[in-house]
Design a protein around this motif. Structure first.
Motif, PDB file in Angstrom:
ATOM      1  N   ALA A  40      94.766  12.030  10.614  1.00 43.57           N
ATOM      2  CA  ALA A  40      94.998  11.605   9.232  1.00 43.57           C
ATOM      3  C   ALA A  40      93.676  11.374   8.508  1.00 43.57           C
ATOM      4  O   ALA A  40      93.511  11.771   7.350  1.00 43.57           O
ATOM      5  N   THR A  41      92.725  10.766   9.189  1.00 39.36           N
ATOM      6  CA  THR A  41      91.412  10.516   8.581  1.00 39.36           C
ATOM      7  C   THR A  41      90.718  11.824   8.233  1.00 39.36           C
ATOM      8  O   THR A  41      90.164  11.967   7.134  1.00 39.36           O
ATOM      9  N   VAL A  42      90.761  12.780   9.123  1.00 38.96           N
ATOM     10  CA  VAL A  42      90.125  14.079   8.863  1.00 38.96           C
ATOM     11  C   VAL A  42      90.804  14.786   7.690  1.00 38.96           C
ATOM     12  O   VAL A  42      90.133  15.305   6.793  1.00 38.96           O
ATOM     13  N   LEU A  43      92.122  14.793   7.673  1.00 34.10           N
ATOM     14  CA  LEU A  43      92.834  15.470   6.593  1.00 34.10           C
ATOM     15  C   LEU A  43      92.587  14.801   5.242  1.00 34.10           C
ATOM     16  O   LEU A  43      92.391  15.476   4.228  1.00 34.10           O
ATOM     17  N   ILE A  44      92.570  13.471   5.216  1.00 28.36           N
ATOM     18  CA  ILE A  44      92.309  12.753   3.969  1.00 28.36           C
ATOM     19  C   ILE A  44      90.886  13.014   3.497  1.00 28.36           C
ATOM     20  O   ILE A  44      90.648  13.279   2.317  1.00 28.36           O
ATOM     21  N   THR A  45      89.943  12.980   4.405  1.00 26.01           N
ATOM     22  CA  THR A  45      88.546  13.219   4.039  1.00 26.01           C
ATOM     23  C   THR A  45      88.360  14.625   3.495  1.00 26.01           C
ATOM     24  O   THR A  45      87.662  14.830   2.495  1.00 26.01           O
TER      25      THR A  45
ATOM     26  N   GLY B 269      90.618  16.412   2.038  1.00 30.98           N
ATOM     27  CA  GLY B 269      91.283  16.451   0.736  1.00 30.98           C
ATOM     28  C   GLY B 269      90.416  15.873  -0.358  1.00 30.98           C
ATOM     29  O   GLY B 269      90.366  16.381  -1.474  1.00 30.98           O
ATOM     30  N   TRP B 270      89.697  14.790  -0.043  1.00 26.22           N
ATOM     31  CA  TRP B 270      88.799  14.196  -1.030  1.00 26.22           C
ATOM     32  C   TRP B 270      87.656  15.131  -1.366  1.00 26.22           C
ATOM     33  O   TRP B 270      87.178  15.164  -2.492  1.00 26.22           O
ATOM     34  N   ALA B 271      87.215  15.912  -0.403  1.00 30.52           N
ATOM     35  CA  ALA B 271      86.070  16.789  -0.608  1.00 30.52           C
ATOM     36  C   ALA B 271      86.465  18.115  -1.258  1.00 30.52           C
ATOM     37  O   ALA B 271      85.602  18.855  -1.715  1.00 30.52           O
ATOM     38  N   ASP B 272      87.745  18.417  -1.315  1.00 26.96           N
ATOM     39  CA  ASP B 272      88.217  19.694  -1.843  1.00 26.96           C
ATOM     40  C   ASP B 272      88.509  19.549  -3.341  1.00 26.96           C
ATOM     41  O   ASP B 272      89.413  18.834  -3.758  1.00 26.96           O
TER      42      ASP B 272
END
Length: 61
Positions: free
Chosen positions: A26-31, A33-36
């Motif tokens: 979840a942390t990787v996916l959220i991070t 998403g923030w960078a995209d």
């Protein structure tokens, strides 16, 4: 049928490992998403559309 002590420890270890793995995912996916930038634009567009669809309360009514 109760679990043996070894089965209980194995079960708890597997559950804790699963929770940690899901947390990292979840942390990787959220991070990401923030960078995209494309994802951010889509989120902002959806938020704008939802705000426009919300009913307005005017003080005159």
């Amino acid at each position: 049928m109760p679990l043996t002590r070894r089965q209980t420890r194995t079960f708890v270890a597997v559950m804790v490992g699963l929770i940690l793995t899901l947390s990292v995912l979840a942390t990787v996916l959220i991070t990401r998403g923030w960078a995209d930038d494309d994802v951010q634009r889509q989120v902002e567009q959806q938020e704008t559309e939802r705000r426009q669809q919300m009913p307005r309360l005017s003080p005159d009514e």
